[in-house]
Every structure is written in C-alpha cells, then in structure tokens.
Design an enzyme around this catalytic site. Structure first.
Site, mmCIF file in Angstrom:
data_model
loop_
_atom_site.group_PDB
_atom_site.id
_atom_site.type_symbol
_atom_site.label_atom_id
_atom_site.label_comp_id
_atom_site.label_asym_id
_atom_site.label_seq_id
_atom_site.Cartn_x
_atom_site.Cartn_y
_atom_site.Cartn_z
ATOM 1 C CG ASP A 10 36.975 -43.253 -26.138
ATOM 2 O OD1 ASP A 10 37.305 -42.045 -25.909
ATOM 3 O OD2 ASP A 10 37.708 -44.008 -25.491
ATOM 4 C CG HIS B 76 15.657 -22.578 -33.555
ATOM 5 N ND1 HIS B 76 15.193 -23.760 -34.139
ATOM 6 C CD2 HIS B 76 14.364 -22.572 -32.481
ATOM 7 C CE1 HIS B 76 13.812 -24.172 -33.974
ATOM 8 N NE2 HIS B 76 13.517 -23.336 -32.682
ATOM 9 C CG ASP C 213 13.525 -20.410 -24.797
ATOM 10 O OD1 ASP C 213 13.140 -21.468 -23.838
ATOM 11 O OD2 ASP C 213 12.625 -20.535 -25.859
ATOM 12 C CG ASP D 143 10.364 -24.173 -22.928
ATOM 13 O OD1 ASP D 143 10.787 -23.398 -22.950
ATOM 14 O OD2 ASP D 143 9.443 -24.630 -23.928
ATOM 15 C CG HIS E 278 7.342 -18.505 -32.612
ATOM 16 N ND1 HIS E 278 6.394 -18.346 -31.624
ATOM 17 C CD2 HIS E 278 8.292 -17.302 -32.276
ATOM 18 C CE1 HIS E 278 6.660 -17.677 -30.758
ATOM 19 N NE2 HIS E 278 7.874 -16.793 -31.120
ATOM 20 C CG HIS F 208 6.061 -26.538 -27.242
ATOM 21 N ND1 HIS F 208 6.674 -27.020 -26.369
ATOM 22 C CD2 HIS F 208 6.766 -25.374 -27.553
ATOM 23 C CE1 HIS F 208 7.434 -26.423 -25.698
ATOM 24 N NE2 HIS F 208 7.549 -25.270 -26.478
ATOM 25 C CG HIS G 198 9.468 -28.924 -29.044
ATOM 26 N ND1 HIS G 198 10.037 -28.492 -29.863
ATOM 27 C CD2 HIS G 198 9.307 -27.877 -28.027
ATOM 28 C CE1 HIS G 198 10.227 -27.366 -29.846
ATOM 29 N NE2 HIS G 198 10.018 -26.783 -28.753
ATOM 30 C CD GLU H 187 7.239 -21.321 -26.914
ATOM 31 O OE1 GLU H 187 8.252 -20.732 -27.007
ATOM 32 O OE2 GLU H 187 7.040 -22.705 -26.695
ATOM 33 C CE1 TYR I 136 11.335 -13.879 -30.709
ATOM 34 C CE2 TYR I 136 9.267 -13.934 -32.171
ATOM 35 C CZ TYR I 136 10.121 -14.261 -31.011
ATOM 36 O OH TYR I 136 9.688 -15.257 -30.033
ATOM 37 N NE ARG J 105 10.628 -17.687 -27.206
ATOM 38 C CZ ARG J 105 11.655 -17.394 -28.023
ATOM 39 N NH1 ARG J 105 11.742 -16.618 -28.912
ATOM 40 N NH2 ARG J 105 12.919 -18.013 -27.734
ATOM 41 C CD GLU K 150 8.424 -21.220 -23.763
ATOM 42 O OE1 GLU K 150 9.766 -20.888 -23.865
ATOM 43 O OE2 GLU K 150 8.122 -22.201 -24.349
HETATM 44 N N1 GLY Z 1 12.724 -24.094 -25.518
HETATM 45 C C1 GLY Z 1 12.063 -24.517 -26.935
HETATM 46 C C2 GLY Z 1 10.765 -23.849 -27.126
HETATM 47 O O1 GLY Z 1 10.315 -22.894 -26.419
HETATM 48 O O2 GLY Z 1 10.076 -24.226 -27.841
HETATM 49 MN MN MN Z 2 8.731 -23.640 -25.876
HETATM 50 MN MN MN Z 3 11.259 -22.160 -24.767
#
Ligand code: GLY
Ligand code: MN
Ligand code: MN
Length: 431
Positions: free
Chosen positions: A36, A238, A255, A266, A345, A349, A356, A379, A383, A400, A402
């Site tokens: 709970d 991820h 990130d 982000d 990737h 987004h 997202h 971004e 890698y 990366r 971003e």
């Molecule tokens: N932090 C999630 C992305 O960069 O898509």
């Molecule tokens: Mn992102």
């Molecule tokens: Mn991100």
C-alpha cells in the site's frame, strides 16, 4: 489560481472536434510501488493540459453538438474522512467554481451517466489503448448509449491520440515559460555536477547530487529516471542502474532533467571525471559536438524533422571515417547505414508535459515540418562498446550531448545552452 487558460484549451477543441461528437480524456489513477505504498500522484499529461486539475480518478467529457462546446468533469466526491487522510478534494462544486468546467459530478456516477452523455452523438473519441481498462469501458458506455435509441445510428469509436497530441505540439507562452524554468534548473544541476564530480566516487552519489540540485530550485521530481553512466556503461543506452564506482580516467555520461510544475526538461552531458579529456575521448567528443551543432542549425521553420537526423548521421559517418573507425566513402557508408553500429538511436523527440511528448512525427505521408512553438530535443551520440571490432584505444567511450530546442519564427532558441557543451569550457568549469 486562474484556470482560464485550461478552459480556453478545452473550448479551442471546437475547431478540431467533429460535429456531434464527445471527446473523453481520462485522468490518472493512484499508482503503488509495493503493497500500500503509493507513489506521489502524477496527473495524466493530457488530462492536465485540458484541466490544470491534479486529483486522481477523474474523467473529462467534452461535448461538441449543435449547442456548441461544453465540458463535463467527473471527480472524486467530497469525503470528510478520506480528506483527513489524503488531503482536500475539490469535489464537483470546486471543479465548476475553480476549474471552470460547465458541469461536474461525482466519479461514482460515471457508469450511470455516461451512456446518456453519449446518446445521440455520432462519434466518441478518446486515446485508444493508452489507459488500462478504459477501452472496454468506452465500448460498454457506447453500447448502452446505442441501445437507448435502437433506431438511431450507432456511435463510432475513433482514436483521438493524434488530435490530443497535436493540440499539445505547439507550446503556448505559459508552457514555454515553465519549460524554460525546468531547463534552467536542470542546466544548473549539470553545472554543479561538473564542478563536483572530482570529489564523488560513485554513479549513485552523482544521481543524488542531481536530485538535490533539482529540488533546491523547485524541481521536486525528475522528468524521467536519469542515466548516470561511468565509462562503458554509457554504451548501454537505457542504463539506469546508476550504482557503479567511478573510475578517474573515464568519462561520465549523465542524462538527467527535472520536471517543473508538470513540465519536463531533458539534458545530457558527457564529461571527464578527472576534469581533462584524453586524446581519444576528445576526438570522439568533437565529432558528436559537430553533429550536434549542425543538427541544431537545421531546427527551423520549414525544415522537416528528419533534416537534423540526416545531417547528424552524415557528420558522424565522416568523423568516424577520419578516425579510421569506419572504412570507405562517407556518402556510400551513410547510404548503407554503417554509422548505426556507433549511433543507433534517433536524434530527438518532442518535449513538453512528457519527456517524450505527445504529438505526431508525420503529417500524412511526409515528416512533420518544424513550426514555431514546437520544442524538440537534439541528442546525437557515439557509443563504442568493447564488443565492436575496433582498436582497443577507442573501446568503452560512450558520448551523447543533448539540448532542448524551441523552434522560433526565424530559427530556434537553445533552452539548455547555459550548461557548456564545448570541451574547453567544460574543462575550464571543472578546473
Ligand atoms: N532522457 C530520455 C531521452 O533522452 O530520450
Ligand atoms: Mn531525450
Ligand atoms: Mn535525455
């Protein structure tokens, strides 16, 4: 609290809703981590966009018929005892007086009232498949509504995901200000991390630093589970374990972005834990930064959303060839998608109430074109996992960068540029 902005958003739907239709937008329910123990309540983003209302188990019905557009909300009933435990409820009276709905009822009445609300309409629209159990409810209400008048046409059930998502795609001034604030808080947290990483020994402590820096500035929640990845962990896209010791000679990819008054930010930065990029780290970093800058330059009205993607792929392919990590003609390699072993990737987004964010990426058969008021992340990354067949000196480098980019009338504004991405500036900040 002035909730006119939300009422105006509901009324604006008159332009996009079909005649004689009802749009349903369910709110979120309480979520439990275990037994709970409840998570802090987070309203569904679309529900919030059209209401500003933050109580669980609510439902909006926006009716568009010959009398015009009107909005009904079902909310938790007032309950003295429950309010002692869980806090104040607006109840139906508060929903009308404070949140400016035309009508409001206890949510205990949804099943009995909804068939009457739907009866006589041609279409019921809602985001199909998004809320567990809701599809069956809409089918049941529509079936009951149709059986009330067997001689009228049946009610068509239509997916409203695009209609709702695209309403959220162009941000208004109120939203841009909140996202700007979220971006500033997150940028400042990244700056603090760069300044302090030399004295921190684990990914987990860095994660704690971000939570604290967000919170100090009013961002209690994170917009998503952060990625705090030392060395090769950055090659797991991820990676959210965030529990390893840091090695001084490695890079750290973070990130992380806070949520501020429901709006996301982000940001990713990759920086050397000891304050100085090695020769190999810097070479890869400079390619990613060049791809980043070229991609951002292409976020502007009229360009389609794949333009920054394509430019970033080309810059990265050329850069990898120049370092001997890919072999061949850059144009041919780009066409073949050879960069995908290193950059697998997409470039970004939409960003808004969700990290997202809602909103389509295609308009008919074509990619959407950028329009002022849209916010996208940019971004790119490279890698180089140890499993790749490359010289050992490159292995374990994952980078990366971003930023969050607002499309403006004449181009764009980088909302997160406050945190440096230039390697010399990063080193200077860290020294
Ligand atoms: N932090 C999630 C992305 O960069 O898509
Ligand atoms: Mn992102
Ligand atoms: Mn991100």
């Amino acid at each position: 609290m002035d909730n006119t902005i939300y009422k105006n958003r509901r009324n604006n739907l008159e332009k996009s809703l079909p005649e004689n239709s009802v749009l349903l937008i369910p709110g979120a329910d309480m979520q439990y981590r275990n037994a709970d123990s409840a998570y802090a309540f987070r309203q569904d983003s679309s529900f919030y966009y059209f209401s500003g209302f933050s109580e669980p188990a609510s439902l909006i019905a926006i009716v568009n018929n010959k009398e015009g557009i009107s909005s009904i909300v079902f909310v938790q009933p007032k309950d003295k005892l429950k309010e002692i435990w869980d806090g104040n409820r607006a109840g139906p009276i508060g929903a009308v007086d404070e949140f400016l709905f035309d009508k409001a009822y206890d949510n205990t009445q949804i099943d009995t009232m909804m068939p009457d609300i739907l009866s006589g309409s041609s279409q019921v629209l809602y985001a199909i498949g998004k809320k567990s159990g809701f599809d069956q409810k809409v089918i049941d209400w529509s079936t009951n509504a149709s059986s009330k008048d067997r001689h009228s046409k049946s009610i068509n059930i239509i997916d409203a995901s695009s209609l709702i998502g695209n309403a959220r795609l162009i941000k208004d001034e109120h939203e841009i200000n909140l996202i700007r604030k979220a971006c500033n808080i997150s940028a400042e947290a990244h700056i603090e991390a760069m300044k302090n990483v030399k004295d921190v020994s684990s990914e987990q402590d860095i994660e704690g630093l971000y939570i604290n820096e967000f919170s100090k500035r009013g961002g209690r929640f994170q917009a998503y589970t952060p990625i705090v990845a030392g060395g090769e962990n950055a090659c797991t896209l991820h990676y959210v374990e965030n529990n390893q010791k840091l090695k001084k000679s490695d890079l750290l990819l973070v990130d992380a972005g806070c949520e501020y008054e429901m709006y996301a930010s982000d940001i990713t930065r990759t920086f050397p834990i000891n304050g100085k990029f090695s020769k190999e780290q810097l070479k890869i970093y400079e390619i990613v930064l060049e791809a980043m800058n070229a991609a951002i330059d292409n976020v502007k009205p009229g360009n389609d959303i794949m333009k920054p993607q394509e430019i970033s792929e080309k810059v990265i392919t050329k850069g990898l060839v120049s370092l001997g990590l890919l072999d061949g003609d850059p144009d041919e390699l780009h066409k073949k998608g050879a960069f995908k072993d290193f950059y697998m990737h997409k470039i970004g987004h939409w960003l808004g109430l969700d990290v997202h964010d809602a909103g389509d990426y295609m308009e008919g058969e074509n990619y959407m074109k950028f329009k002022p008021g849209m916010i996208t992340t940019i971004e790119p990354g490279i890698y180089i996992s140890s499993s790749l067949d490359v010289d050992d000196k490159w292995k374990g480098i994952g980078i990366r960068i971003e930023d969050d980019i607002l499309v403006t009338k004449n181009g764009n504004e980088n909302l997160t540029k406050k945190v440096p991405s230039d390697p010399a500036e990063i080193e200077s900040l860290m020294s």
